[in-house]
Design a protein around this motif. Structure first.
Motif, PDB file in Angstrom:
ATOM      1  N   GLN A 116      71.971   8.892  70.560  1.00  0.00           N
ATOM      2  CA  GLN A 116      73.181   8.444  71.244  1.00  0.00           C
ATOM      3  C   GLN A 116      74.326   9.409  71.015  1.00  0.00           C
ATOM      4  O   GLN A 116      74.248  10.300  70.178  1.00  0.00           O
ATOM      5  CB  GLN A 116      73.560   7.039  70.787  1.00  0.00           C
TER       6      GLN A 116
ATOM      7  N   ARG B  35      64.136   7.912  78.986  1.00  0.00           N
ATOM      8  CA  ARG B  35      64.751   6.587  78.858  1.00  0.00           C
ATOM      9  C   ARG B  35      64.432   5.879  77.541  1.00  0.00           C
ATOM     10  O   ARG B  35      65.343   5.430  76.858  1.00  0.00           O
ATOM     11  CB  ARG B  35      64.391   5.718  80.058  1.00  0.00           C
TER      12      ARG B  35
ATOM     13  N   GLN C  11      68.688  -0.788  78.862  1.00  0.00           N
ATOM     14  CA  GLN C  11      67.412  -0.594  78.181  1.00  0.00           C
ATOM     15  C   GLN C  11      66.547  -1.844  78.249  1.00  0.00           C
ATOM     16  O   GLN C  11      65.445  -1.859  77.700  1.00  0.00           O
ATOM     17  CB  GLN C  11      67.655  -0.202  76.713  1.00  0.00           C
TER      18      GLN C  11
ATOM     19  N   ARG D  89      66.351   7.272  74.661  1.00  0.00           N
ATOM     20  CA  ARG D  89      67.802   7.085  74.672  1.00  0.00           C
ATOM     21  C   ARG D  89      68.258   6.079  73.629  1.00  0.00           C
ATOM     22  O   ARG D  89      69.404   6.085  73.209  1.00  0.00           O
ATOM     23  CB  ARG D  89      68.250   6.606  76.059  1.00  0.00           C
TER      24      ARG D  89
END
Ligand SMILES: Nc1ncnc2c1ncn2[C@@H]1O[C@H](COP(=O)(O)OP(=O)(O)O)[C@@H](O)[C@H]1O
Ligand SMILES: [Mg+2]
Lengths: 379, 343
Positions: A127, A120, A154, A123
């Motif tokens: 992209q 996470r 996020q 991320r």
């Protein structure tokens, strides 16, 4: 097209001005030219399941052992016919797919086995821009929701709020801030792709993988979108991996180009070297398929190579060099020994026994194995 | 300006989507000025605008609304006309034949739709109360089917693998099951009271559960198919690429796209369920007298079809009108939500 990034005086220095969520504790940015992404022995085999019991009956070897690096700030183009495993490769490095084997390192950290939770935070840095602008935007979400999703998912609160930031991003990609409340069905393909770009760039990633970002668009719009991506790269210092099925799209924007065939990289070279002297016969064949716009340069092309037939099945790829079934230079050795990817010239790696524009690697071998034709240029 | 490639709305020329489609609003307009309203038109709003122009669907919708009002206010309305559905009016019955006195099934200012043969209960009041049973069973059993079908369909489509295989086999089995026979058998062995309910309440409760249970595979199959096809859509991958978990993808990305097919199948399922309830009550395994139900009235009326035809016509027309209204409305909703034109 006017440059959408710099065309608007109201904006304070483009997308980079506000710096959403750059929090402490993140790895130092790689300096330009340093390795950002390193891929080793990467494989993805999709199991084929048969029958009631879902027994495993073989596998699609979509990506079958690739090694490459992406350096900070560069654009790596990835080309190959459709079905060669380019999308799978792109989804592996963005960790949308689970690799079967190999390692993926991002900024020196091994991310091969990170789960949803572990990935996470990463991320934000990695992209993706998708191929089909009609399926990459949820038809039930407004533009505002779509481009605002990165911040919400996020947990990033941009300066001035999400709405303001989304509207700023809209103008950065050449849309109007008033499009905030619109739904995807009200936009054209090119505009939708701009929305997809805004979403991908919202959190200022370091690496952006673009999977055939313009192949679904009208030719007249393709250049606009490519230019936008190019401008944004300069503006934000992005690193791109741009996937395309022919060389026409990547030839202008790439620093280096990787040519894929049946799950393998057959040639990886600096753009100039690749265009001046392609070494792998497959590269040469792909280049023959690209129209040369300048008539004076047409004579440079001594011969036109036409690829016969389709890409063989990745379920049971040909033995030896996977290209030998379609290669006009193939000899016996090509059917038995897989040529390794080797640097035959600084900045140019090739996997071929009989490279073009270089010394033959297996000169004594004989026996014709290929079926492809060399057709002389008509003009 | 060239029209955009792959424009899915291009073919549906008369739809409002096509008018707003950006054929003429391509790249240039995006950067500079713009046309049309600033507030975007959501797919739901577009569907609503289409539905508003569909006269048949609106008529069906109006009838449904009226039926709901009637069902809710049944006791109030029958009080207003001074009738109770359960009160006998033997004075209205011809003692020789058992049929209502007077012509047309005993229609009078007092008994608007006449009275039943033999015991003389007011048909108008019973029809009003019968609407309660029909709609209650129709809606609630559809609700049971929708909840089960949506949850299991999403789970099957989203998780795939053996979970999908198991749920799909169960759905196949249920769809092949002789459900009417099963329901008849089940309802006829039901105890007269359970869970603090008695008589007709038990029957209604069991009918809702059983009809709903046999109905969910129809919705489940549709939801599973839609989920399966959407799971691979790039917008789901985009959400995953942003770090979205499964829950977010299910609730925020998939569910909104499932609302349209679920609504369509629900509106088509309600009339079917109303008919099933009528059939069960007709066969004597539905609600029991004295509670009124249209199917049960129809069943009683069979014996008097020649001597008192109105007794049969009234509940028949009630069932027919209700089912027709739901079907017209359902067709309109389906056309308005047509996924081909709003994607
Ligand atoms: N999810 C999947 N399951 C099974 N096979 C797949 C899957 N995704 C891709 N493939 C197969 O892997 C091969 C490579 O596909 P892909 O990566 O999409 O190629 P490209 O993007 O170069 O056209 C193809 O043969 C394709 O059919
Ligand atoms: Mg692809």
């Amino acid at each position: 097209m006017s440059n959408p990034v710099r065309g608007d005086g109201e904006r304070d220095g483009g997308v980079g001005s506000s710096d959403p969520g750059r929090t402490a504790g993140r790895a130092e940015d790689a300096a330009p030219g340093e390795v950002l992404l390193k891929v080793t022995g990467l494989r993805k085999h999709f199991p084929i399941r048969k029958g009631l019991l879902q027994r495993r009956a073989g596998a699609v070897r979509a990506v079958d052992g690739v090694d490459f690096e992406v350096r900070s700030g560069e654009t790596l183009g990835v080309v190959g016919e459709s079905g060669c495993g380019k999308s799978t490769m792109g989804r592996l490095i963005t960790r949308l797919l689970e690799p079967t084997a190999g390692t993926i390192e991002f900024e020196g950290e091994d991310i091969t086995r990170l789960g949803v939770r572990g990935m996470r935070p990463l991320r934000r840095d990695v992209q993706m821009i998708f191929q089909d602008p009609y399926s990459s935007l949820n038809p039930r979400h407004t533009t505002g929701t779509i481009i605002g999703a990165p911040f919400r998912l996020q947990g990033v609160e941009p300066e001035g709020g999400i709405k303001k930031e989304v509207q700023r991003l809209l103008s950065v990609v050449g849309l109007s801030p008033e499009h905030y409340n619109r739904y995807p069905n009200e936009f054209s393909g090119g505009q939708r792709q701009r929305i997809g770009i805004a979403r991908a760039l919202a959190l200022r990633p370091k690496l952006v993988v673009a999977d055939e970002p313009v192949s679904a668009l009208d030719v007249s719009i393709q250049a606009q979108v490519v230019n936008l991506m190019d401008d944004l790269q300069r503006e934000l210092g992005l690193t791109y991996v741009i996937i395309a099925h022919d060389l026409s799209v990547v030839r202008h924007v790439s620093d280096r180009i990787a040519v894929m065939y049946l799950g393998r990289i057959v040639e990886l070279a600096d753009r100039e070297l690749l265009y001046r002297a392609p070494m792998h016969p497959y590269t040469k064949a792909l280049m023959s398929a690209v129209p040369i716009p300048d008539p004076r340069r047409r004579k440079d092309r001594s011969e036109r190579v036409r690829l016969e037939g389709d890409v063989p099945s990745p379920i049971a790829p040909p033995s030896g060099c996977r290209f030998h079934t379609r290669c006009w230079k193939a000899t016996t050795v090509c059917t038995t020994a897989e040529p390794p990817l080797e640097e035959l010239r600084p900045g140019q790696q090739v996997a071929c026994h009989h490279p073009e524009n270089a010394v033959d690697r297996a000169p004594r071998d004989s026996g014709v194995a290929g079926t492809a034709q060399v057709v002389p240029t008509r003009r | 300006m060239t029209a955009p490639l792959h424009e899915p709305t291009a073919k549906a020329a008369p739809s409002p989507v096509a008018e707003a489609a950006p054929g003429a609003v391509d790249e240039a307009a995006a950067v500079g000025g713009d046309t049309g309203p600033v507030q975007g038109r959501s797919p739901a709003r577009i569907a609503w605008e289409r539905l508003k122009r569909d006269r048949l669907a609106l008529t069906g919708g109006a009838v449904i609304l009226a039926l709901i009002v009637i069902a809710v206010l049944a006791p109030v309305i029958s009080n207003l006309v001074g009738q109770d559905p359960d009160v006998f009016h033997e004075d209205r019955i011809d003692p020789l034949f058992g049929t209502p006195k007077g012509s047309l099934g005993g229609i009078s200012g007092e008994h608007l739709l006449g009275v039943e043969p033999v015991n003389g209960r007011d048909i108008f009041a019973r029809i009003l109360h019968g609407a309660r049973i029909s709609l209650l069973v129709g809606f609630l059993s559809a609700l049971v089917a929708v909840v089960l079908g949506t949850v299991l369909g999403i789970v099957a489509g989203f998780f795939g693998g053996w979970v999908d295989a198991a749920i799909s086999r169960v759905m196949d089995g249920l769809l092949a099951f002789p459900q009417l026979l099963f329901i008849i058998a089940l309802v006829s062995v039901m105890p007269n009271d359970m869970l603090g309910m008695t008589g007709s309440s038990v029957r209604v409760f069991v009918m809702i559960l059983v009809i709903g249970f046999f109905g969910w595979p129809y919705i489940g199959r549709v939801v599973r198919g839609q989920t399966l096809s959407m799971r691979e859509r790039e917008y789901v991958e985009a959400a995953r690429a942003l770090g979205a978990g499964r829950l977010h993808i299910l609730a925020k990305e998939l569910l909104p796209n499932l609302v349209a097919p679920i609504v369509v199948y629900t509106t088509m399922m309600i009339p079917t369920n109303i008919l099933t309830e009528a059939a069960l009550s007709f066969l004597g395994v539905g609600v029991k007298p004295p509670t009124a139900s249209w199917g049960q009235m129809l069943s009683n009326a069979i014996d008097y079809y020649d001597s008192d035809p109105l007794y049969m016509i009234v509940p028949g027309v009630a069932i027919f009108t209700t089912v027709l209204a739901f079907n017209l409305f359902g067709d309109g909703v389906r056309d308005a939500l047509d996924p081909k034109s709003s994607r």
